[in-house]
Design a protein around this motif. Structure first.
Motif, PDB file in Angstrom:
ATOM      1  N   LEU A 161      82.285  91.613  10.324  1.00 15.62           N
ATOM      2  CA  LEU A 161      83.173  92.773  10.421  1.00 15.62           C
ATOM      3  C   LEU A 161      82.816  93.742  11.532  1.00 15.62           C
ATOM      4  N   ASN A 162      81.705  93.560  12.179  1.00 14.18           N
ATOM      5  CA  ASN A 162      81.285  94.555  13.172  1.00 14.18           C
ATOM      6  C   ASN A 162      80.883  93.879  14.495  1.00 14.18           C
ATOM      7  N   PRO A 163      81.841  93.608  15.388  1.00 13.56           N
ATOM      8  CA  PRO A 163      83.295  93.738  15.197  1.00 13.56           C
ATOM      9  C   PRO A 163      83.837  92.555  14.390  1.00 13.56           C
ATOM     10  N   VAL A 164      85.135  92.603  14.087  1.00 14.69           N
ATOM     11  CA  VAL A 164      85.741  91.543  13.282  1.00 14.69           C
ATOM     12  C   VAL A 164      85.861  90.273  14.121  1.00 14.69           C
ATOM     13  N   HIS A 165      85.193  89.234  13.688  1.00 16.67           N
ATOM     14  CA  HIS A 165      85.283  87.942  14.364  1.00 16.67           C
ATOM     15  C   HIS A 165      84.679  86.870  13.454  1.00 16.67           C
ATOM     16  N   THR A 166      85.019  85.648  13.758  1.00 11.58           N
ATOM     17  CA  THR A 166      84.485  84.515  13.000  1.00 11.58           C
ATOM     18  C   THR A 166      83.249  83.987  13.704  1.00 11.58           C
ATOM     19  N   ARG A 167      82.220  83.734  12.922  1.00 12.68           N
ATOM     20  CA  ARG A 167      80.964  83.228  13.480  1.00 12.68           C
ATOM     21  C   ARG A 167      80.593  81.928  12.769  1.00 12.68           C
ATOM     22  N   PHE A 168      80.150  80.966  13.543  1.00  9.37           N
ATOM     23  CA  PHE A 168      79.681  79.693  12.994  1.00  9.37           C
ATOM     24  C   PHE A 168      78.160  79.640  13.144  1.00  9.37           C
ATOM     25  N   PHE A 169      77.505  79.254  12.057  1.00 11.29           N
ATOM     26  CA  PHE A 169      76.047  79.166  12.054  1.00 11.29           C
ATOM     27  C   PHE A 169      75.610  77.714  11.846  1.00 11.29           C
ATOM     28  N   LEU A 170      74.509  77.368  12.487  1.00 12.41           N
ATOM     29  CA  LEU A 170      73.881  76.072  12.256  1.00 12.41           C
ATOM     30  C   LEU A 170      72.414  76.180  12.648  1.00 12.41           C
ATOM     31  N   PHE A 171      71.645  75.175  12.297  1.00 10.17           N
ATOM     32  CA  PHE A 171      70.226  75.157  12.652  1.00 10.17           C
ATOM     33  C   PHE A 171      69.944  73.978  13.581  1.00 10.17           C
ATOM     34  N   TRP A 172      69.024  74.219  14.515  1.00 11.48           N
ATOM     35  CA  TRP A 172      68.690  73.217  15.531  1.00 11.48           C
ATOM     36  C   TRP A 172      67.206  73.308  15.852  1.00 11.48           C
ATOM     37  N   LYS A 173      66.570  72.159  15.958  1.00  2.09           N
ATOM     38  CA  LYS A 173      65.164  72.134  16.378  1.00  2.09           C
ATOM     39  C   LYS A 173      65.145  71.949  17.889  1.00  2.09           C
ATOM     40  N   PRO A 174      64.799  72.998  18.641  1.00  2.00           N
ATOM     41  CA  PRO A 174      64.907  72.940  20.109  1.00  2.00           C
ATOM     42  C   PRO A 174      64.079  71.814  20.720  1.00  2.00           C
ATOM     43  N   THR A 175      64.687  71.144  21.686  1.00  2.00           N
ATOM     44  CA  THR A 175      63.980  70.129  22.468  1.00  2.00           C
ATOM     45  C   THR A 175      63.527  70.706  23.808  1.00  2.00           C
ATOM     46  N   VAL A 176      64.082  71.845  24.167  1.00  5.12           N
ATOM     47  CA  VAL A 176      63.674  72.547  25.386  1.00  5.12           C
ATOM     48  C   VAL A 176      63.746  74.047  25.089  1.00  5.12           C
ATOM     49  N   TYR A 177      62.782  74.776  25.605  1.00  2.00           N
ATOM     50  CA  TYR A 177      62.748  76.219  25.358  1.00  2.00           C
ATOM     51  C   TYR A 177      62.339  76.921  26.649  1.00  2.00           C
ATOM     52  N   VAL A 178      63.124  77.919  27.022  1.00  3.23           N
ATOM     53  CA  VAL A 178      62.854  78.671  28.252  1.00  3.23           C
ATOM     54  C   VAL A 178      62.372  80.061  27.860  1.00  3.23           C
ATOM     55  N   SER A 179      61.112  80.342  28.148  1.00  2.00           N
ATOM     56  CA  SER A 179      60.551  81.656  27.810  1.00  2.00           C
ATOM     57  C   SER A 179      60.603  82.618  28.994  1.00  2.00           C
ATOM     58  N   THR A 180      60.568  82.068  30.207  1.00  5.08           N
ATOM     59  CA  THR A 180      60.605  82.906  31.412  1.00  5.08           C
ATOM     60  C   THR A 180      61.765  82.463  32.290  1.00  5.08           C
ATOM     61  N   TYR A 181      62.597  83.442  32.664  1.00  2.00           N
ATOM     62  CA  TYR A 181      63.742  83.128  33.521  1.00  2.00           C
ATOM     63  C   TYR A 181      63.975  84.318  34.455  1.00  2.00           C
ATOM     64  N   GLU A 182      63.510  84.184  35.674  1.00  2.00           N
ATOM     65  CA  GLU A 182      63.677  85.227  36.693  1.00  2.00           C
ATOM     66  C   GLU A 182      63.672  84.569  38.065  1.00  2.00           C
ATOM     67  N   ASP A 183      64.266  85.255  39.029  1.00  2.00           N
ATOM     68  CA  ASP A 183      64.387  84.682  40.374  1.00  2.00           C
ATOM     69  C   ASP A 183      63.023  84.261  40.923  1.00  2.00           C
ATOM     70  N   GLY A 184      62.994  83.042  41.449  1.00  2.00           N
ATOM     71  CA  GLY A 184      61.782  82.515  42.057  1.00  2.00           C
ATOM     72  C   GLY A 184      60.855  81.818  41.083  1.00  2.00           C
ATOM     73  N   TYR A 185      61.134  81.926  39.790  1.00  2.00           N
ATOM     74  CA  TYR A 185      60.249  81.270  38.814  1.00  2.00           C
ATOM     75  C   TYR A 185      60.449  79.757  38.888  1.00  2.00           C
ATOM     76  N   PHE A 186      59.327  79.032  38.830  1.00  2.00           N
ATOM     77  CA  PHE A 186      59.380  77.576  38.857  1.00  2.00           C
ATOM     78  C   PHE A 186      58.817  77.034  37.539  1.00  2.00           C
ATOM     79  N   GLY A 187      59.485  76.003  37.020  1.00  2.00           N
ATOM     80  CA  GLY A 187      58.999  75.370  35.795  1.00  2.00           C
ATOM     81  C   GLY A 187      59.780  74.098  35.494  1.00  2.00           C
TER      82      GLY A 187
END
Length: 247
Positions: A161-187
Motif C-alpha cells: 500500500l505504500n505506494p499501492v502496487h503488486t509485489r512478487f516475492f521469491l527466494f534465490w541462492k545467489p551464484t554471483v554476488y557483487v559487493s563493490t561496484y564503482e568506476d574503475g573497479y576490476f573483479g
C-alpha cells in the motif's frame, strides 16, 4: 411222544426258512429305498435354480366411455422410484494459506511470523538479512514475473500500500554476488556481469571485468526493461533476473 418230536422238528425247519426269506425281502426293500433316495438327491442338486418371474408395475388407465372397464399398461421404468443411497465424500484438507505454502516450498516455515510482520510493516530489510544469514537464501522482490521465473520458482504475490502496487516475492541462492561496484573497479564478478548482459544483447563491449559508464548504462537499461528499481547497481533482484534470463 415221538410224533410230537417229529412235528416240532418240522415246525422249526419251516420257521427258519420263512425267517430267512423275510430278512432277505426286507434287506432288498431297504436297499431299493436307499438307491431311490440317492437318485432323488442327485437330481435335485443338478437341477438349475428356479427363476422367479419379474414383477411388472402396472397402472390402470380408464378408457373413455367405459366407466367400469380398464386396461393395464406397464409403467415406464423411469417413473419407478429407486432408492438412492448417499455416497460418502472423501474429506478434503483445507488449502494452506498462501504465505504458509510459499515459505513451506523453500523450507522456511519457522520464519512465517517474522515474514508476516514484514509484510504488514512493508519493511523487509531485517527479515531479508536474517534469512540470508541463516540459510543463504536471498529474498527477491519483483514487480512482474517473466515466464522463465514463474515456471521455476514458487512465488508469493502481495498488494503493498505504500505506494499501492503488486509485489512478487521469491527466494534465490545467489551464484554471483557483487559487493563493490564503482568506476574503475576490476573483479571477476564484474566480468561475469558483462558476460550475462552480452548474452541478452545488452552489452557489446570488451569483457574485461572493469566497471565503466558503458556497463552501467547497459545495467540500467536492463532494470528499466524489467520494471526493476533503477539503482545503477547490480542489486540482488537485478542479479537474480539477469542470471535466470541469460541462462
Amino acid at each position: 411222544m415221538s410224533e410230537f418230536k417229529e412235528f416240532y422238528k418240522e415246525f422249526l425247519k419251516h420257521f427258519r426258512l420263512n425267517t430267512a426269506s423275510l430278512i432277505l425281502i426286507a434287506a432288498t426293500i431297504l436297499i431299493g429305498l436307499i438307491i431311490m433316495a440317492l437318485v432323488f438327491w442327485a437330481a435335485q442338486k443338478s437341477a438349475p435354480p428356479e427363476s422367479k418371474p419379474e414383477m411388472v408395475v402396472t397402472k390402470k388407465i380408464p378408457i373413455q366411455g367405459q366407466a367400469h372397464s380398464s386396461r393395464t399398461l406397464p409403467l415406464p421404468e423411469e417413473t419407478i422410484q429407486k432408492p438412492v443411497f448417499p455416497v460418502a465424500k472423501k474429506k478434503e484438507e483445507p488449502p494452506a494459506e498462501p504465505l504458509a505454502a510459499f515459505l513451506k516450498a523453500y523450507k522456511l516455515q519457522k520464519y512465517e511470523a517474522s515474514f508476516s510482520e514484514a509484510i504488514l510493516s512493508e519493511n523487509f530489510e531485517e527479515i531479508t538479512r536474517k534469512i540470508y544469514k541463516e540459510t543463504g537464501l536471498m529474498l527477491i522482490h519483483l514487480k512482474s514475473i517473466p515466464a522463465a521465473v514463474e515456471n521455476r520458482f514458487p512465488t508469493l504475490e502481495k498488494l503493498l500500500l505504500n505506494p499501492v502496487h503488486t509485489r512478487f516475492f521469491l527466494f534465490w541462492k545467489p551464484t554471483v554476488y557483487v559487493s563493490t561496484y564503482e568506476d574503475g573497479y576490476f573483479g571477476e564478478e564484474i566480468k561475469h556481469l558483462q558476460i550475462m548482459l552480452n548474452k541478452i544483447d545488452l552489452y557489446h563491449h570488451n569483457i574485461d571485468g572493469v566497471v565503466d559508464a558503458r556497463l552501467t548504462r547497459s545495467l540500467v537499461r536492463f532494470q528499466r526493461q524489467h520494471l526493476l528499481e533503477q539503482t545503477s547497481f547490480p542489486d540482488p533482484s537485478t542479479l537474480f533476473l539477469l542470471t535466470v534470463l541469460s541462462e
